[in-house]
Structure formats: C-alpha cells, structure tokens
Design an enzyme around this catalytic site. Structure first.
Site, PDB file in Angstrom:
ATOM      1  N   GLY A 114       0.834  -1.206   0.000  1.00  0.00           N
ATOM      2  CA  GLY A 114       0.000   0.000   0.000  1.00  0.00           C
ATOM      3  C   GLY A 114       0.860   1.243   0.000  1.00  0.00           C
ATOM      4  N   ARG A 115       0.218   2.367  -0.219  1.00  0.00           N
ATOM      5  CA  ARG A 115       0.929   3.625  -0.364  1.00  0.00           C
ATOM      6  C   ARG A 115       0.015   4.733   0.120  1.00  0.00           C
ATOM      7  NH1 ARG A 115       5.309   5.322  -3.714  1.00  0.00           N
ATOM      8  NH2 ARG A 115       6.190   3.300  -4.229  1.00  0.00           N
ATOM      9  N   GLY A 116       0.568   5.806   0.578  1.00  0.00           N
ATOM     10  CA  GLY A 116      -0.253   6.941   0.985  1.00  0.00           C
ATOM     11  C   GLY A 116      -0.081   7.241   2.458  1.00  0.00           C
ATOM     12  N   VAL A 146       3.751   1.151   2.447  1.00  0.00           N
ATOM     13  CA  VAL A 146       3.548   0.064   3.406  1.00  0.00           C
ATOM     14  C   VAL A 146       4.056  -1.244   2.806  1.00  0.00           C
ATOM     15  CG1 VAL A 146       1.872  -1.099   4.857  1.00  0.00           C
ATOM     16  CG2 VAL A 146       1.468   1.255   4.162  1.00  0.00           C
ATOM     17  N   LYS A 158       5.099   0.403   7.813  1.00  0.00           N
ATOM     18  CA  LYS A 158       4.993   1.638   7.038  1.00  0.00           C
ATOM     19  C   LYS A 158       6.246   2.477   7.210  1.00  0.00           C
ATOM     20  CE  LYS A 158       1.839   5.179   6.005  1.00  0.00           C
ATOM     21  NZ  LYS A 158       0.436   5.418   6.025  1.00  0.00           N
ATOM     22  N   ASP A 201      -7.983  11.784   6.621  1.00  0.00           N
ATOM     23  CA  ASP A 201      -7.878  11.121   5.325  1.00  0.00           C
ATOM     24  C   ASP A 201      -8.721   9.844   5.336  1.00  0.00           C
ATOM     25  OD1 ASP A 201      -7.181  10.780   2.719  1.00  0.00           O
ATOM     26  OD2 ASP A 201      -5.141  10.095   3.113  1.00  0.00           O
TER      27      ASP A 201
END
Ligand SMILES: *[C@@H]1O[C@H](CO)[C@@H](O)[C@H](O)[C@H]1NC(C)=O
Ligand SMILES: *[C@@H]1O[C@H](CO)[C@@H](O)[C@H](O)[C@H]1NC(C)=O
Ligand SMILES: *[C@@H]1O[C@H](CO)[C@@H](O)[C@H](O)[C@H]1NC(C)=O
Ligand SMILES: *[C@@H]1O[C@H](CO)[C@@H](O)[C@H](O)[C@H]1NC(C)=O
Ligand SMILES: *[C@@H]1O[C@H](CO)[C@@H](O)[C@H](O)[C@H]1NC(C)=O
Ligand SMILES: *[C@@H]1O[C@H](CO)[C@@H](O)[C@H](O)[C@H]1NC(C)=O
Length: 810
Positions: free
Chosen positions: A526-528, A533, A547, A640
């Site tokens: 994952g990203r963001g 991550v 992360k 978010d």
C-alpha cells in the site's frame, strides 16, 4: 507495611516450597488431605498445577487449584475453588474421598460438618477410585479403568483453562474483589437466546453489558440460532463459541500458558504467562473502556475513563462515598429529600450520563417542562439532551442513578435534584480508591477461636492480600524494566488492574530488524498517508504491515516517540493496532497488525462484499472514528478517511488505519486546528479544505459520508459521476451532488434509491437498512459543517435506526 508483608510473604512461600517436597501423586479412596499439613498438595505430572487448601483470609481456607509456579514475589494464581463461598478454618478441616466415591470437604468445629460435596456425574457400583490432578489443570476422580466420576472442569469458578468447555447450565462467576475470592456480581454464561454474554447480576439489579446490549447481536457477529451452547479456548489462544463469538490472543500460537478469567472488575480477560518474569499479560479483553462495564462504580457514582490510568469513580455533588474502601457500594446522598418536596435546585453536571433507569423518554420537551416533570414524578435527576436527528430535545427522568459516566465528548447534561438548603459544588469530586488500605476478607461464618502460632497468623493475613501483592509485583517489575529502559518490549500501558495490555506489546524495533522482516522492503502492499507500506514477518513470526514514513528528519526522536506512543495507546476493536515503531537516524517506521482482507478499496473493486458485510463495515468504521474523535485522551482527527484506509480482517470486520498521522506529519504547523498543508484525497475532502475554514472533526464525517455513498452506489468519488445535461452536454458531477439531485428529483417518493444503487449489489440488502444508511450519508456530506452529525451520533443513527426499522412490519 507493604514491604514487610512482601518479605514475610516471600518467606512464607519459601517455607511452603521447602516443606512440600513430598508431593502426593494422587489421593485414593478413603484417604484425605488435611488443611494443617502443608505437604498435602496434589501436583500434576507435569508440575504445572497444584491442588490443596489455599489461604483466603484470616484462618480461612478454600480447596483450590493454582499454577504451581509462583509469580516473582511468590503469589499464586488460583484457577479453581471448590468452596469459594464457604471457607473452612485452619484446623482439622480436610478433603476426603468417601467409600461411596463422593469427595467432601469437612470443617471441624465440634462435629465435622460437610461444607462441600462433589456432584458426581457418573454413578458406578463400588469401583476403586483415585483423585488426580491432570496436566491440563483438571482435577478428576477416576476409577482404575480411567472412567471419570467427577471433574473440576465441570464446575468452573472464574477461570477457564485451555480445553475446558463452557456449556449450557455452566457459568463463570467473578471474584468479589482483588483479595476476596468469594462469588462476585459478574457472570459469563449462555443466555436464554443462546448468546454468550457478560452480565451484571446483583441482588437488586441485573443487566447485560457484553456484547453491547444497545446493538443488535448479529451486527456484532453473534448468532442465536445455534443452540449447542459450547465455548472453548484452545491452547493456541483461539476462543470459539457456538454463538460465533471468537477471538485470538494477541500472542496467538502454541507456547505460553493461558487462562481466560472473568476478573472481579467484570472484564473478561485472556492472559498469557510470561514465564521468565513470572507475570500474566493480558492478551485480549472484552471491554476496552471499563466504565462501560455496568456497575463499575456502584450506584449513584460517576465513572470517568482515562485510557492511561483506567477508570476512576467519583460522587456527584451532595453525595459521598458509601464505603470508603469499596466503590462497589457507590455513593450515598448526604441529604434527605422526600418526593413531594418541591424546594429543590437542579444542579447541572455537564458531559455526565447515567445509563438507563428512566421513566418514558419525553420528546420535544422544553427545559421547563422537563424540570416540571422531574419535580412531579419522584425523579432523582433528569437528562436533557439535544438530538440533531429529531431536531429537538429529549427529556429523561431518572428514578435511579446507575451506570454513571462522564466523557468530555458527551454532549448531554444531567440535572441533579438537590434540596435548596444544600450547599453544593459543581465539580464532581474525583475520589480514588485507597489502594494502600485494602481490607482482608471477613468471613460470614464465625469460628470457635483456636489459638495458633502468632507469626503464622501474620503470614496468613499477608497471604490474604495476595491479589494486591500480585498486582504490585507486576507493576514493580514493569516499572523497573521501563525505568531502566532495559527492555522496551515491556509495555508501559497498564490496564486498570495493573496488568500489561498485550504480550508482545508495543515495542521499538531496530531498522535492521525491520529490514530483515520485510526482506529488504520487497513486498509493497500500500501507499499513501505519508509513506509506503510493506508486508513483513516479525522475528516472532507475526505478520505485520510496516509503514516507512517519508518524514524529513527534522523531527526530534522524543517528539516522534511522544506522538507514536499516543497512537500506540489508542485501543479499539475498529482501529488498527500498532505494534511498534522504529526511530533510528533518519528512519521513521511504524509497525501495524496485518489485515488479511486488504482494504475496503480493494474489496469494493472486486465486488466481494455482501450487504451484511457492508453494513458491518459502515457501523464499525463509524465506531472507530467516534472513538478517535471523542473518547481518546487526545483529540485525534483522521483527515484522510477513504476506503484505502479502512482495512478488513479475516472476518471482514473493519479497522481504520492511518490515524494520528495528521499530527505526526504536521509538526511545523501552529497549535490548534489550522493545518499547514491540505491533507486528504480528492473526492473525499470536505469543502472546509477548499474554503480555508477551520478544520474540525467534521472533515472526517464528510469523508465518511462519501465512503458510505461509494459503498452503496459503487461509483468512485475521485472521478465523479458522468451526467448528461438537458442540452446534451456531458460532464462529471460530484458523487454527493448526484445522489442528492436524485433524491430531490424524486420529490418525496423513495424509488430514487434504486436509481443510485450499485447494480452489482444484488437483492440481499434490507430496504430499511439501506435507506437509513443513505440518509446518514447525506447528512454527513452536508456542505455546512455545522449541519453534519458527530461520529457518535452517526453510530446511534445507524444502530438505533436499523433496530427501530427492524421492529416495524415490512
Ligand atoms: C448437581 O447436579 C444436579 C443434577 O445435574 C443439579 O440439579 C444440582 O444443582 C447440582 N448441584 C451442584 C452443587 O452443582
Ligand atoms: C489410564 O490412563 C493412563 C494415563 O493416561 C494410562 O497410562 C493407562 O493405561 C490407562 N488405563 C486404562 C485401563 O485405560
Ligand atoms: C454450532 O456450534 C458448534 C460449536 O461451535 C459447531 O460445531 C456447529 O457446527 C454449529 N452448528 C451450526 C449449524 O453452525
Ligand atoms: C415541538 O414543540 C413545539 C412547541 O411545543 C411545536 O410547535 C412543534 O410542532 C413540536 N414539534 C414536533 C415535531 O412535534
Ligand atoms: C467548592 O469547592 C471549592 C474547592 O474545593 C471550595 O473552596 C468551595 O468552598 C466549595 N464550595 C461549596 C459551596 O462547598
Ligand atoms: C490510605 O489509607 C492509609 C491507611 O489507612 C492512610 O494512611 C492514607 O492517608 C490513605 N490515603 C488517602 C489518599 O486517603
């Protein structure tokens, strides 16, 4: 006094250990174990468990099973008691096996009296039998052909051991207090509807507090339709019940000794033994907020919960603690007030609620009407609170003040009736339990006084404060470790009872460790949210999501730690759990639990969620956010909220991730609500960001509303909805605008719902539930932030609304 007690206690157990060298492997028919002989202890073949007479108070003994290995200070952990409510005295009392294969405990005053007798399940004619303590901790009376005539596993007290089933007609009953082993007021049992529940069962009150009684069972993953009624913990730390209650210990896997205990405070906790330090670690617990346990502070008192130090009880103005040593007795009024006395004041207590015990709920009442109603009924107080979903105030006249709590985030106010003559103070006094003065158990039965060894008496008295000492021991060990910084693995979070929250807990990892765990940051999942991550396997074989933050290293390590430990302390079933962090040179990493089913975004893409799961996700996410916004010590905005940050575990229960980072990533910004740069994701961001308005919790509520709409419509809010204007012009509309447009276009009818519904959704959804969720989503996405409900109101609307609709005929 404590230190003295500590010393003599250690001495006592040292002596006991020395004496108990000739352990009896089993007890045969016709023989007995005496309370007077410390050697009379049955030990299991593996040495793990012991059974014998156990001191519970001054000259008071119960026949018990305990873990042989003592805690560091010598205290023992009892797992079963035969005669917990009727202890025997320290002379002549004994446990015997009769020729009839009954086990009895007798207390000798003048004539022996039978205090307890085994309830044999199997009756056989004159077999020879033996009483043995098995390796599992089960005390069994078996014939020579291994036929079990009686076993302790059939009559649990407050603890289940691995392999010991809880079944129909059986229950766990908590101890009365830390030091008083007799039956307390909390029970774990299968209710009449086959659901496993925790109940408060006092002579004068009884109520259910787990699973949450304000919410439908099925929303909490329970079923009523399996009437086999069996629940069992296995030795890997997995608990499964026939009503589908299931959980795993946080250190899931074979190895540590475990026990599931209904503690005296009403919380059901799973413990694992940390052998080296000799401490019991809490690896799962039913209630994260102990104030939610009914009866936590006794009648008329108010519980306030602090995730750091646990629950605190206090009395409202005009009340005082009834029993200085025990909050169970609650508070009592310092005034007398007859029902027809109208010469009263209503004292305002903000953020305070007493759950339940009201006459009718009176809707759309003015304050004066509500006060008048309370004057005319014999009420003790009334709750007056605005409900945005109704658009008016509700009035609750309380005839009992029970289950009181105070949350700073709670918007309601309580008005307490006090006589006009009474001087009052508006502040709720925070009494703390005086722990240095825990009472030793007083026996109800009286004994003929027998002269005994004076110093032994002191030892026994000390032993009766075992529970307290056990707590102190754990505290000291942890404190010491924490202070010396020797092992950051020892978590600094304490539960109310002073136990440590998770086994492996929150710890610091080295960069090298995490590099190895992720095999050089190979598998990106994952990203963001300020970083990438990776999936990794920790040294203890747990799978983790790691992360790596893109932080400039301008932030000091201390600051980073302060933030991270705040996040680590947040503990809610709908928030992702942080296991640790790494802060080394420039590197800043966070280690989270890994979620098997990925993110809600992944699942929406593959259309793998049915309506029930979606509803569960909606409710769970709202609860997680409500906790963040309202119940934490520190206010945490997520900033978010989107499907990528809602993760799903193996059973598709949602956990919100990436919270707390907004603060971490915005260190530079001035204090308060202004954020230096826009955070959030296109399509989910509230208008406040665009118009530069103050950022409050309402931004998360907006984003949450968008997520609901996305789940229902199947349309991606980041790209909007393609529409064709009357003039044939094509453009893309914001998702919420499109839904609201459809609703307005339908002018009062409800078939617009079908127009916005995801065609891939199937027919499995309840129409009422669906409409409720859309209604909530629309409220959440109001452009004016003041019009949006709070997250706890959202939870109430979803849960309450669905419940209400369920009862209506379709
Ligand atoms: C013994 O067993 C009988 C029948 O199962 C039951 O009715 C009774 O309550 C039990 N007594 C105790 C003390 O468990
Ligand atoms: C009874 O159990 C013990 C231990 O499990 C075993 O060694 C023994 O053979 C069994 N006896 C019979 C008659 O089954
Ligand atoms: C009922 O629960 C038991 C025990 O968990 C389980 O073995 C059984 O399969 C369940 N029955 C149904 C119909 O789900
Ligand atoms: C609430 O009460 C006010 C004044 O008594 C009344 O005008 C109004 O219609 C009521 N609202 C509802 C929804 O009953
Ligand atoms: C209220 O409490 C404050 C501080 O404890 C005290 O100074 C004051 O006298 C109290 N007032 C009344 C009316 O008891
Ligand atoms: C607690 O109890 C002890 C012993 O009775 C007493 O000395 C001490 O002052 C008490 N502490 C508080 C805060 O009341």
């Amino acid at each position: 006094m404590a230190a003295e007690c500590f010393k003599s206690l250690a001495l006592f157990f040292f002596l006991l250990l020395g004496l108990a060298s000739s352990d009896v492997p089993y007890l045969s028919q016709g023989s007995s174990l005496s309370v007077e002989n410390p050697d009379d202890v049955l030990v299991s073949a593996n040495g793990m468990f012991s059974a014998g007479f156990y001191p519970v108070g001054q000259n008071a003994y119960c026949f018990a099973i305990w873990f042989t290995k003592p805690c560091q200070d010598g205290s023992r952990t009892v797992v079963w008691m035969a005669n917990r409510d009727t202890p025997v005295n320290g002379r002549i009392s004994k446990l015997s096996i009769l020729k009839t294969n009954k086990i009895i405990i007798t207390d000798a005053d003048e004539d022996p009296i039978t205090i307890w007798m085994s309830n044999n399940t199997v009756k056989v004619k004159h077999p020879r039998s033996q009483l043995k303590l098995l390796d599992s901790g089960n005390l069994v009376l078996q014939t020579t052909t291994n036929l079990t005539l009686w076993q302790s596993f059939d009559s649990p007290t407050d603890t289940l051991l691995p392999g010991q089933p809880l079944t129909r007609h059986k229950q766990l009953v908590s101890a009365r207090s830390r030091t008083d082993y007799s039956s307390g007021k909390y029970k774990l049992l299968f209710d009449n509807d086959n659901v496993l529940r925790l109940v408060l069962d006092n002579p004068e009150t009884s109520s259910i507090y787990w699973p949450d009684s304000t919410m439908l069972d099925y929303l909490q993953g329970r079923t009523r339709y399996n009437d086999s009624r069996i629940a069992v913990l296995d030795s890997s730390g997995y608990f499964l019940s026939s009503d589908k209650t299931e959980f795993r210990s946080s250190d899931f896997g074979f190895g540590p000794l475990r026990r599931l205990t209904l503690d005296f405070d009403g919380n059901l906790r799973l413990y694992s033994l940390e052998e080296q330090q000799g401490v019991w670690l809490v690896t799962w617990q039913a209630m994260s907020n102990s104030c939610r346990i009914h009866g936590a502070c006794g009648p008329n008192s108010i519980c306030s919960y602090d995730p750091g130090s646990g629950p605190k009880c206090g009395c409202p103005p005009g009340f005082k603690m009834k029993n200085q040593r025990d909050w169970n007795d609650g508070c009592e009024p310092e005034f007398e007030l007859s029902c027809d006395n109208h010469d009263v004041n209503f004292v305002q207590l903000r953020h305070v609620n007493f759950f339940g015990y009201h006459y009718d709920i009176l809707r759309n009442y003015t304050f004066q009407e509500c006060a008048r109603d309370c004057l005319n009924s014999c009420c003790k107080a009334f709750q007056y609170r605005y409900f945005p979903e109704d658009g008016f105030y509700r009035c609750y006249s309380k005839w009992e003040l029970r289950n009181g709590h105070r949350y700073n985030s709670y918007v309601g106010t309580l008005y307490l009736k006090l006589p006009k003559s009474f001087p009052y103070n508006e502040t709720v006094e925070d009494f703390r339990l005086n722990c240095s003065d825990v009472q030793t158990k007083q026996l109800e039965r009286s004994y003929v006084k027998k002269t005994g060894n004076g110093s032994l008496k002191i030892l026994i008295l000390c032993a009766s404060t075992l529970g307290l000492v056990e707590m102190i021991c754990i505290f000291l060990v942890l404190f010491f470790l924490y202070k010396t910084g020797k092992s950051p693995d020892a978590l600094s979070i304490m539960t109310p009872s002073g136990y440590h929250v998770t086994a492996t807990g929150f710890r610091r990892f080295t960069y090298a460790e995490l590099k190895t765990a992720t095999r050089g940051f190979r598998e990106e999942i994952g990203r963001g949210g300020g970083g990438v991550v990776y999936k990794g396997v920790l040294p203890d074989q747990r799978i983790a999501a790691i992360k790596r933050l893109n932080l400039e290293a301008h932030q000091g390590e201390d600051e980073f730690l302060a933030e991270v430990s705040t996040i680590g302390r947040l503990n809610h079933m709908n928030l992702i759990e942080m296991w640790g962090y790494c802060a080394e040179r420039k590197h800043r990493l966070l280690v989270y639990e890994y979620m098997e089913n990925g993110s809600l975004a992944d699942n929406l893409m593959t259309n793998s969620l049915d309506w029930k799961k979606k509803l569960d996700i909606a409710v769970g996410t709202a609860k997680g956010l409500a906790y963040l916004h309202e119940e934490c010590l520190e206010w945490v905005l997520h900033c978010d909220v989107k499907p990528h940050n809602i993760l799903l575990d193996a059973t598709y229960h949602p956990k919100v991730s990436d919270f707390g980072l907004s603060k971490l990533l915005n260190r530079d910004s001035p204090k308060g609500s202004s954020f230096s740069k826009i955070r959030g994701t296109r399509g989910y961001m509230a208008p406040e960001w665009v118009y530069n308005l103050p950022i409050t919790a309402k931004v998360d509520i907006y984003s949450y509303g968008i997520v609901l709409l996305e789940m229902i419509t199947g349309k991606n809010p980041s790209v909007g909805v393609p529409v064709v204007g009357t003039d044939g012009e094509k453009w893309r509309q914001r998702l919420e605008t499109w839904v609201k447009g459809k609703k307005i276009g339908a002018s009062g009818t409800s078939w617009w719902v079908d127009e916005v519904l995801d065609p891939g959704m199937g027919d499995d959804c309840e129409r009422n539930e669906l409409e409720k969720v859309i209604e909530v989503a629309i409220k959440c996405t109001e452009a004016d932030r003041h019009q949006r409900p709070s997250m706890s109101q959202v939870v109430q609307m979803l849960v309450g609304g669905i419940k209400k609709n369920k009862n209506q005929p379709i």
